[in-house]
Design an enzyme around this catalytic site. Structure first.
Site: not given
Length: 1004
Positions: A129, A274
């Site tokens: 992140e 993903d």
């Protein structure tokens, strides 16, 4: 045609198919412009709310109208790992301001970031992140700042400060890559790297977490000229490719960072995997390396062969790709149609997007997860951008106004169901429309950016977005970076500008759009027509099954319940520690109806264990509860942190439950209690294992116990080395007494005190007591204080495990046969270290405590004046020096041990403790369990000079030969000592990390 030209040609041809007409089918130019302005107004509503109510916090809490700071608001688990107290939302939003054409606000925001944002924070963050949001945001902001300088003659004052900040942050993330595989650790401490005790022990990471670094790190390398970033990210990508299943070419979801073993083998295109696929393709587009394209094509073929099932994308087992691993899809896979557009495979992109749109229309938002028959699986919607992203790319590729209608629907849902006075609030459940006090940074960085781009005409934008690659966080990196070869990097931070003249002649000639869209403008519509009412035709046919058992009713010792879940296809496995593991396989269910009930049952279990449910019912818990104890003849209370239960008595705002202790018989309390009379009115001690926690609580409650403390059955666990967890009931909550859990090290402290004084009083209360201050109880009692402090040569050591691992700073030297304090006056040094280390989780105001210690010490006359002037806030690089100035180190160490209010050890004190453990372990193992020092001048425990010499000397297998010259003991058998060293192969400091600071006067 060279590679950058070809990339730009393909990018422009696929994504730049605009028709410059005044009227777009179904939406006039004026209507489209109005919607675009509405999106802009939405952005500023959210952005200004953040700046007014939250900045410099990381995120806005839109319902509370305040900022979310790490470690101040209640912990939300892994979600909070994106926060680092570095103004996340502002950094993540920088390039959106440029896309909207607000150069003035962009310039102000850049100045704020440069002035206010720092990364020297003692906080653990997600490497993934932090990279995509912070590093990507800083790089994109830097690139666009240069863009404004060169194209608009603005920001002449800017000198690459954002790039320098990105470089600083990049170096703080680099230690995460120090694994045997090159796959990065999932988390890192921004200040201390991997050396922070806050990290815990983590051995696995997700595929996407490890494989979503290459764009940002490659850009950082090519802009700074420092190749290490791209090299590290490339090694991780190479290793992930190596770990693919060689037959199916599919990837798992979670793997071990040290040996590469797959921990979760389910394979899909959603959560956990993903952006790895996304970065395989985009790394080729941005960097021009054919290897990434070849890998993506192999993966893409496997996904379309095994995972793609018509418009659905269903997870399978990577090693058994024809078998589905779950029966639901998560919302993160909504990015896939957009990636297919970049790939050039438009037809399946249209089909999957249409399916997603119909699910979204049914619930106003796309649920976080939904089943293959389009029922809601997880109802949250944190305003994610993936569906809008795919809508934007499909519109760019097809110019079909249908996708403008889709965007209008998304906008309307945001305005109607998510807008609040202070921004936009995440939807807690799409079925009820309830809100969550959360607005993630990606709402401004991605969701509203893509929505604006969808309705903005190409000539209305101030930059050519087709010359950029969008990262997974929608940050813009220029295609021209591919021109900078990593093997010949230059040191200049200047952004290369694409030469438009090189591609102008080819922009509109390749590829042939008639080949891509053989049906012309009706191509996309012709694909959607067969899928009309796909969701509506499936959903009504699925009736809810007759329920035989709800999750809230389940009891693990009830045979009827076990039979019921078995009929649903649920396998129940009882673990050795008393927990149960439940695995659902629809193929094992008695019928389709029972299989569907099993899905509902498992979903109920998940909902029960979620943090929001926990916080609502147990908001009084500040993560931990408190167990305290004291002797009847004193008021000094000793505190232990304990894990809570999700059942039993709520002690919030109540008088603590206080009584004497009794051990239940049988101790695991899974059957009828044999000593019920003894437990009546007492707090029962029970042991973990063999049955569920709530069953133990019921059994001791039945005989009249007023509380229960569960002690761990796993040795060497502690609150500081393990994550907090909550004991779950998984059944009807009919327990009226409080129950808490103690890890083994904390439990040993309590049990030792209980063995010494069976009449001790024990209390159970909420976590707020941990912050109270009490009179410090004495740790050691001795009739001969001088003998205890000087540690004479006759002190015996308990034999310990001679493992290098036991010397690492995150472990405790644990005796094989621990002794209790049988003599008040002569506790071993090892036991004393154990006592101190057991208090490290309770450290509070360490610097003032050390200040207090030093003020009580006896410095030499030369140093006395300087000691009196020690400030209350000791600097990190001074604390060790000041501590070492005391001539009697053991005396200082004694006082440090007596400190009760300890929460987190200072780095310099860790050096001292680490070296002390080495000394204890070395002398215990090699010197026949006796200290050899009688001369205090050369004893590291007595002399600062000897101690500094000890911790600065490299100690190896051959250290015994050097050691004998400093260890003066006529009775010592040197030959036997050397033999002991050789037998045990002790390598002490090679496994203990020690850092030093050298002051200006040369002192350590």
């Amino acid at each position: 045609m060279n590679f950058p030209t070809l990339v730009t040609v393909i990018w422009s041809a696929i994504l730049g198919l605009h028709l410059n007409s005044d009227v777009v089918w179904g939406m006039s130019a004026e209507e489209k412009d109005n919607v675009k302005e509405q999106v802009k107004e939405m952005f500023y509503h959210a952005y200004q709310s953040y700046m007014d109510h939250a900045y410099p916090a990381d995120e806005l809490m839109p319902l509370s109208c305040k900022g979310r700071y790490r470690d101040i608001e209640p912990n939300r688990g892994d979600v909070d790992d994106a926060l680092g107290n570095f103004s996340l939302t502002l950094v993540d939003t920088l390039d959106t301001l440029v896309v909207l054409g607000d150069f003035d606000e962009f310039e102000k925001a850049v100045k704020r970031v440069i002035k206010d944002v720092s990364f020297d924070n003692d906080v653990v963050v997600s490497v993934f992140e932090t990279n995509i949001r912070m590093v990507g945001g800083l790089l994109s902001g830097h690139i666009l700042a240069h863009y404004l300088q060169e194209q608009f003659n603005r920001m002449s004052w800017y000198r690459g400060e954002l790039l320098k900040m990105a470089r600083d942050l990049g170096y703080r993330l680099l230690p995460a890559f120090n694994t045997t595989t090159g796959v990065p650790h999932p988390r890192i401490n921004l200040r201390y790297g991997l050396k922070s005790p806050k990290l815990g022990v983590v051995r696995e990471t997700c595929t996407a977490c490890a494989g979503t670094m290459i764009l940002e790190f490659a850009a950082l390398s090519r802009l700074t000229g420092e190749t290490i970033f791209e090299e590290k990210a490339r090694v991780a990508m190479d290793y992930l490719w190596q770990q693919r299943h060689r037959t199916s070419d599919l990837m798992g979801t979670v793997l071990n960072i040290h040996n590469g073993d797959w921990i979760r083998r389910d394979s899909g295109v959603g959560a956990g995997i993903d952006s790895y696929y996304e970065y395989c393709l985009k790394a080729y587009i941005l960097l021009g390396d054919d290897v990434y394209l070849e890998r993506f094509n192999r993966h893409y073929s496997a996904v379309m062969k095994y995972i793609s099932q018509g418009p659905l994308l269903v997870d399978v087992h990577m090693h058994r790709p024809h078998t589905n691993s779950r029966n639901f899809m998560d919302s993160l896979l909504a990015f896939w149609p957009g990636l297919q557009v970049l790939k050039g495979d438009i037809k399946p992109a249209i089909e999957t997007h249409e399916m997603l749109y119909q699910v979204m229309q049914r619930h106003n938002f796309l649920p976080e997860a939904f089943t293959v028959d389009f029922q809601v699986h997880w109802g949250q919607h944190p305003l994610r951008p993936e569906f809008v992203e795919s809508t934007y790319f499909l519109y760019k590729a097809t110019n079909d106004p249908y996708y403008l209608e889709v965007g209008q629907k998304v906008l309307d849902s945001l305005q109607k169901y998510a807008r609040v006075p202070c921004g936009f609030a995440a939807v807690k459940d799409v079925r009820t429309g309830s809100h969550e006090d959360r607005m993630d940074s990606f709402v401004l960085a991605e969701t509203l950016k893509y929505l604006y781009l969808l309705f903005a005409n190409k000539d209305e934008l101030n930059l050519e977005v087709d010359d950029f690659v969008f990262t997974t966080e929608a940050h813009l990196l220029p295609l021209s970076l591919s021109r900078i070869n990593n093997s010949t990097l230059i040191g200049s931070a200047k952004v290369p500008i694409l030469d438009e003249s090189m591609v102008e002649d080819f922009t509109h000639s390749c590829p042939n759009t008639n080949y891509l869209f053989p049906e012309g403008r009706n191509f996309a519509q012709s694909i959607r027509i067969p899928l009309k009412n796909l969701v509506e035709e499936v959903c009504p046919s699925n009736k809810s099954p007759m329920r035989t058992l709800h999750a809230a009713e389940f009891q693990g010792n009830n045979k009827d319940h076990l039979d019921a879940v078995k009929r649903m296809g649920i396998t129940v496995i009882k673990l050795s520690d008393g927990r149960i593991q439940m695995i659902h396989n629809v193929s094992l269910a008695d019928s389709a109806e029972r299989a569907q009930e099993g899905i509902m049952f498992m979903q109920e279990l998940v909902e029960q264990s979620k943090a929001p449910h926990y916080m609502e019912e147990f908001s009084y818990l500040e993560e931990y509860q408190t167990v305290y104890y004291y002797m009847p003849d004193t008021k000094n209370r000793k505190l232990l942190q304990a894990c809570p239960a999700k059942f039993g008595m709520d002690v919030r705002g109540k008088v603590p439950i206080e009584s004497n202790l009794k051990i239940a018989q049988p101790m695991k309390a899974c059957s009828e209690i044999q000593n019920g009379n003894e437990l009546k009115g007492k707090i029962a001690i029970v042991k973990r294992g063999s049955c569920m926690f709530i069953e133990k609580a019921r059994n001791v409650q039945e005989v009249g116990a007023v509380g229960a403390i569960v002690i761990d059955n796993v040795p060497d666990t502690s609150i500081r080395k393990s994550k907090m967890f909550s004991m779950d009931g998984h059944g009807k909550d009919d327990v009226a007494i409080p129950m808490v859990f103690l890890f083994s090290e904390e439990a040993n402290i309590l049990l030792k005190a209980f063995k010494k004084r069976p009449d001790i009083v024990v209390g159970i209360t909420d976590g707020s007591l941990m912050s109270d201050i009490y009179e410090d109880p004495a740790v050691l009692h001795s009739e001969n204080k001088e003998k205890t402090i000087q540690l004479s040569a006759e002190v015996q050591f308990v034999e310990t495990k001679s493992s290098p691992k036991s010397l690492e700073k995150d472990n405790i030297i644990t005796a094989k046969n621990q002794k209790v304090f049988e003599e008040e006056g002569s506790a071993s040094a090892q036991q004393r270290v154990q006592i101190l280390l057991n208090k490290l989780h309770n450290l509070q105001q360490i610097k003032s405590d050390l200040d207090h210690i030093l003020s009580q010490s006896k410095p030499s006359n030369m140093e006395q004046k300087k000691t009196r002037k020690v400030k209350k806030e000791l600097k990190r690089d001074m604390s060790f020096r000041e501590l070492a100035q005391d001539e009697t180190f053991a005396g200082v160490f004694e006082r440090l041990m007596k400190k009760e209010r300890i929460l987190e050890i200072d780095q310099d004190v860790q050096v001292i403790l680490s070296s002390l453990r080495e000394l204890v372990q070395m002398q215990t193992s090699a010197l026949n369990q006796k200290l050899c020092f009688e001369n205090s001048v050369i004893n590291p425990l007595h002399s600062k000079t000897a101690f500094i010499q000890f911790i600065t000397t490299k100690k190896t297998d051959l250290y015994a030969s050097d050691f004998k010259f400093t260890c003066i003991d006529s009775e010592l058998d040197i030959a036997q000592m050397e033999e002991n060293f050789k037998k045990q192969h002790i390598t002490i400091t090679e496994t203990t990390e020690i850092s030093f600071s050298t002051l200006q006067d040369g002192d350590l």
